[in-house]
Motif scaffolding. Structure first.
Motif, PDB file in Angstrom:
ATOM      1  N   ILE A  44      53.959  33.132  46.249  1.00  0.00           N
ATOM      2  CA  ILE A  44      53.373  33.284  47.599  1.00  0.00           C
ATOM      3  C   ILE A  44      51.942  33.785  47.417  1.00  0.00           C
ATOM      4  O   ILE A  44      51.709  35.004  47.332  1.00  0.00           O
ATOM      5  CB  ILE A  44      54.191  34.256  48.470  1.00  0.00           C
ATOM      6  CG1 ILE A  44      55.667  33.858  48.487  1.00  0.00           C
ATOM      7  CG2 ILE A  44      53.641  34.294  49.893  1.00  0.00           C
ATOM      8  CD1 ILE A  44      56.551  34.791  49.295  1.00  0.00           C
ATOM      9  N   PRO A  45      50.973  32.911  47.338  1.00  0.00           N
ATOM     10  CA  PRO A  45      49.598  33.355  47.069  1.00  0.00           C
ATOM     11  C   PRO A  45      49.063  34.361  48.073  1.00  0.00           C
ATOM     12  O   PRO A  45      48.229  35.202  47.720  1.00  0.00           O
ATOM     13  CB  PRO A  45      48.797  32.041  47.115  1.00  0.00           C
ATOM     14  CG  PRO A  45      49.792  30.976  46.784  1.00  0.00           C
ATOM     15  CD  PRO A  45      51.090  31.442  47.378  1.00  0.00           C
ATOM     16  N   ALA A  46      49.538  34.297  49.318  1.00  0.00           N
ATOM     17  CA  ALA A  46      49.027  35.205  50.343  1.00  0.00           C
ATOM     18  C   ALA A  46      49.611  36.606  50.254  1.00  0.00           C
ATOM     19  O   ALA A  46      49.182  37.497  50.992  1.00  0.00           O
ATOM     20  CB  ALA A  46      49.307  34.627  51.737  1.00  0.00           C
ATOM     21  N   ALA A  47      50.562  36.839  49.339  1.00  0.00           N
ATOM     22  CA  ALA A  47      51.208  38.153  49.267  1.00  0.00           C
ATOM     23  C   ALA A  47      50.298  39.239  48.728  1.00  0.00           C
ATOM     24  O   ALA A  47      50.605  40.422  48.850  1.00  0.00           O
ATOM     25  CB  ALA A  47      52.477  38.064  48.422  1.00  0.00           C
ATOM     26  N   GLY A  48      49.178  38.876  48.113  1.00  0.00           N
ATOM     27  CA  GLY A  48      48.236  39.862  47.597  1.00  0.00           C
ATOM     28  C   GLY A  48      47.389  39.261  46.505  1.00  0.00           C
ATOM     29  O   GLY A  48      47.675  38.156  46.006  1.00  0.00           O
ATOM     30  N   PRO A  49      46.315  39.942  46.099  1.00  0.00           N
ATOM     31  CA  PRO A  49      45.414  39.395  45.069  1.00  0.00           C
ATOM     32  C   PRO A  49      46.131  39.055  43.770  1.00  0.00           C
ATOM     33  O   PRO A  49      45.831  38.029  43.140  1.00  0.00           O
ATOM     34  CB  PRO A  49      44.392  40.518  44.867  1.00  0.00           C
ATOM     35  CG  PRO A  49      44.409  41.290  46.142  1.00  0.00           C
ATOM     36  CD  PRO A  49      45.819  41.227  46.637  1.00  0.00           C
ATOM     37  N   GLY A  50      47.068  39.898  43.333  1.00  0.00           N
ATOM     38  CA  GLY A  50      47.797  39.609  42.106  1.00  0.00           C
ATOM     39  C   GLY A  50      48.636  38.353  42.214  1.00  0.00           C
ATOM     40  O   GLY A  50      48.699  37.544  41.278  1.00  0.00           O
ATOM     41  N   HIS A  51      49.279  38.172  43.357  1.00  0.00           N
ATOM     42  CA  HIS A  51      50.092  36.978  43.574  1.00  0.00           C
ATOM     43  C   HIS A  51      49.213  35.726  43.615  1.00  0.00           C
ATOM     44  O   HIS A  51      49.596  34.671  43.092  1.00  0.00           O
ATOM     45  CB  HIS A  51      50.877  37.113  44.879  1.00  0.00           C
ATOM     46  CG  HIS A  51      51.906  38.197  44.851  1.00  0.00           C
ATOM     47  ND1 HIS A  51      53.194  38.006  44.409  1.00  0.00           N
ATOM     48  CD2 HIS A  51      51.818  39.507  45.200  1.00  0.00           C
ATOM     49  CE1 HIS A  51      53.877  39.133  44.495  1.00  0.00           C
ATOM     50  NE2 HIS A  51      53.063  40.068  44.979  1.00  0.00           N
ATOM     51  N   PHE A  52      48.047  35.856  44.243  1.00  0.00           N
ATOM     52  CA  PHE A  52      47.125  34.724  44.296  1.00  0.00           C
ATOM     53  C   PHE A  52      46.685  34.329  42.889  1.00  0.00           C
ATOM     54  O   PHE A  52      46.676  33.148  42.523  1.00  0.00           O
ATOM     55  CB  PHE A  52      45.904  35.082  45.149  1.00  0.00           C
ATOM     56  CG  PHE A  52      44.906  33.963  45.282  1.00  0.00           C
ATOM     57  CD1 PHE A  52      44.981  33.077  46.344  1.00  0.00           C
ATOM     58  CD2 PHE A  52      43.890  33.801  44.350  1.00  0.00           C
ATOM     59  CE1 PHE A  52      44.063  32.034  46.466  1.00  0.00           C
ATOM     60  CE2 PHE A  52      42.979  32.766  44.463  1.00  0.00           C
ATOM     61  CZ  PHE A  52      43.060  31.886  45.527  1.00  0.00           C
ATOM     62  N   GLU A  53      46.333  35.330  42.073  1.00  0.00           N
ATOM     63  CA  GLU A  53      45.865  35.039  40.722  1.00  0.00           C
ATOM     64  C   GLU A  53      46.994  34.484  39.850  1.00  0.00           C
ATOM     65  O   GLU A  53      46.752  33.578  39.032  1.00  0.00           O
ATOM     66  CB  GLU A  53      45.290  36.313  40.091  1.00  0.00           C
ATOM     67  CG  GLU A  53      44.605  36.094  38.748  1.00  0.00           C
ATOM     68  CD  GLU A  53      43.386  35.183  38.827  1.00  0.00           C
ATOM     69  OE1 GLU A  53      42.880  34.802  37.757  1.00  0.00           O
ATOM     70  OE2 GLU A  53      42.929  34.850  39.946  1.00  0.00           O
TER      71      GLU A  53
END
Length: 367
Positions: free
Chosen positions: A88-97
């Motif tokens: 889920i890229p929108a879950a936070g910067p770490g998830h996006f990366e």
């Protein structure tokens, strides 16, 4: 919907297991045991690996470091997984990366894995997927989920108009970004026909390419699977959208995850979801290596050698910090180790060999 006027009786779930129109199983052919109608004239069913999204939501699962996530991607490709969920890229910067690095690895290594990512039915979530796709230069399908069952609507105070607006908005955001859109109907197996019908209509009208039917609580039995899929096919055809593909996503709360997934394939879904070692929330998801093994045996897709499936399990076990049960039907130590001589101590568990090109990482810490 005003919380003060909600009727608790409205939260009662619908039960697709008890619908009068549930189709009966076809008769078994003479001289054979593969009696489910697995004939797939067009193409084999696709398998989507949810390990790095739904799987790691299990409370006892180690969140893998990126190097081990990448190793798991290569193991997925080695057993013929078709599609991978990046998270889920929108879950936070770490998830996006994480999603960006995984997508970049798939592109750079030319792994034969199609890309999906999950989102709530919120424009910003879909736009985060679009940013990942833009940065890696590869298409990513947006799987946008929303609760479709009465109990969720009661708890959240959601009304029909709100649900339709959310689905339409997310689907249009995906179209504007050039993303293929899948409506994920959470808890569809406990959702009444009228609620699903409204969501299908909204998704079709906004250009969805797929609909995913979810057995979120592991509730459904094979007759319920058949009834729900038949209903979805009829409704989509009535909307002039027979072209829309169906996914099946199931959990294992009643121990029926694998059988429900196989039945969904027999009923004609184009894509079925599962996780390595069946990891996931509560009792976990449908088990991917067992699903692949059974689909190969039943002729729904090419067979995968059991040694390769066992190696996939070993990579997943180390990445997730999740031990392989000794009696696992494919990778269990009791199955793979020779029986000890009478009176001798049991043999030490045997780690499955890794497929060519995969290194053996250090064992992950276990909770």
């Amino acid at each position: 919907m005003n919380a003060d006027v909600r009727d608790p009786g409205a939260a009662a779930p619908f039960d697709w297991n008890r619908t009068e129109a549930a189709p009966q199983a076809p008769p078994a052919p003479a001289g054979g045991d593969a009696w489910l109608p697995f004939g797939r004239a067009a193409r084999p069913v696709e398998v989507l690996d949810e390990t790095l999204r739904d799987g790691i939501q299990g409370v006892s699962i180690v969140n893998p470091p990126r190097a081990r996530r990448i190793e798991l991607l290569h193991a997925m490709a080695s057993v013929g997984v078709d599609v991978v969920n990046l998270g889920i890229p929108a879950a936070g910067p770490g998830h996006f990366e994480d999603a960006r690095l995984l997508a970049r690895e798939i592109v750079a290594a030319r792994l034969p894995l199609a890309l999906t990512a999950a989102a709530r039915t919120i424009d910003a979530d879909v736009e985060a997927i679009a940013r990942v796709a833009e940065r890696v230069g590869a298409p990513i399908e947006a799987y946008a989920f929303i609760g479709s069952s009465p109990i969720r609507h009661f708890v959240e105070g959601w009304g029909p108009d709100f649900l339709v607006r959310r689905v339409e908005g997310a689907a249009r955001a995906a179209a504007a970004a050039g993303l293929s859109f899948c409506l994920v109907a959470e808890d569809a197996t406990r959702s009444p026909p009228e609620a699903l019908r409204a969501l299908f209509r909204a998704a079709v009208g906004a250009g969805a390419a797929r609909v995913c039917l979810c057995d979120t609580t592991g509730h459904v039995t094979p007759p319920g699977v058949a009834a729900l899929i038949a209903f979805a096919r009829r409704e989509l055809a009535a909307l002039g959208a027979a072209r829309i593909a169906l996914d099946w996503h199931g959990h294992n709360d009643r121990g029926l995850g694998l059988s429900a997934a196989l039945w969904a394939v027999a009923c004609g879904v184009e894509r079925v979801h599962a996780t390595a070692l069946g990891v996931g929330e509560r009792a976990g998801n449908s088990c991917l290596e067992l699903l692949l093994d059974n689909l190969g045996r039943l002729g729904a897709r090419p067979a995968v050698p059991r040694e390769r499936l066992a190696a996939y399990c070993a990579v997943a076990s180390r990445a997730l910090g999740w031990p392989i049960p000794a009696d696992h039907p494919i990778a269990g130590a009791r199955l793979r180790a020779p029986p000890p001589p009478r009176g001798a101590a049991p043999a030490e568990p045997v780690e499955p060999a890794l497929p060519a090109g995969l290194s053996a990482p250090e064992r992950a810490p276990r909770r």
